[in-house]
Design an enzyme around this catalytic site. Sequence first.
Site, PDB file in Angstrom:
ATOM      1  CG  HIS A 161      -1.929  -1.021   1.311  1.00 30.09           C
ATOM      2  ND1 HIS A 161      -2.155  -1.768   2.446  1.00 30.09           N
ATOM      3  CD2 HIS A 161      -2.815  -1.468   0.386  1.00 30.09           C
ATOM      4  CE1 HIS A 161      -3.129  -2.625   2.225  1.00 30.09           C
ATOM      5  NE2 HIS A 161      -3.553  -2.466   0.975  1.00 30.09           N
ATOM      6  CB  SER A 219      -4.346  -6.507   4.485  1.00 31.41           C
ATOM      7  OG  SER A 219      -3.926  -5.225   4.141  1.00 31.41           O
ATOM      8  NE  ARG A 251      -2.048  -8.633  -4.040  1.00 30.84           N
ATOM      9  CZ  ARG A 251      -2.851  -8.456  -3.002  1.00 30.84           C
ATOM     10  NH1 ARG A 251      -2.441  -7.763  -1.977  1.00 30.84           N
ATOM     11  NH2 ARG A 251      -4.045  -8.977  -2.974  1.00 30.84           N
ATOM     12  CE  LYS A 286     -12.189  -6.809   2.678  1.00 29.51           C
ATOM     13  NZ  LYS A 286     -10.985  -6.005   2.371  1.00 29.51           N
TER      14      LYS A 286
END
Length: 166
Positions: free
Chosen positions: A18, A129, A91, A42
């Site tokens: 990040h 994360s 990614r 979440k």
Amino acid sequence: MKKIAVFAGSFDPFTLGHLDIVKRASALFDELWVVIFENTSKKYMYDEGTRMQMIQKAVKGLKNVKVDCAAGLTVDYMKMVKATYLVRGIRGAADVEYEQSIAWNNKVLYPECETIFLSSSPEHLNVSSTVVRELLKVGVAKGANGKKILAKYVPATEIPLLTTNH
């Protein structure tokens, strides 16, 4: 006209990946908002205040970066701060497919929104994360090499918070 961008996410916790995206994006825009958005589906490891503190410490030297929290649609926040760019980190191929779908929907909701995809730097391709949370859950942070291991995933300013809370 000022180029204003938003980099939105849950940042639970904020990683080196990040931070890399923030540093690179801050060089491209006059103003960059890093915004913690709540995703109701979440369950978070860190509360919003802790995540905000982590990000603020990590981006302290970047003068054109602001940190905030919000709920609702990212495009509504973008309109509020007069941002026309949305920064997203990529990614791999799976991220591209998912992010393109989101970008299309954002464009429908806010035609001025241009999504900018920044590829992860090679050293951060496997940083997420989710991985950090798993390492913390299994007690890696408490081990003898915990801080050394975490330093490969999160900014140094964040390690005291992560090792104290878990």
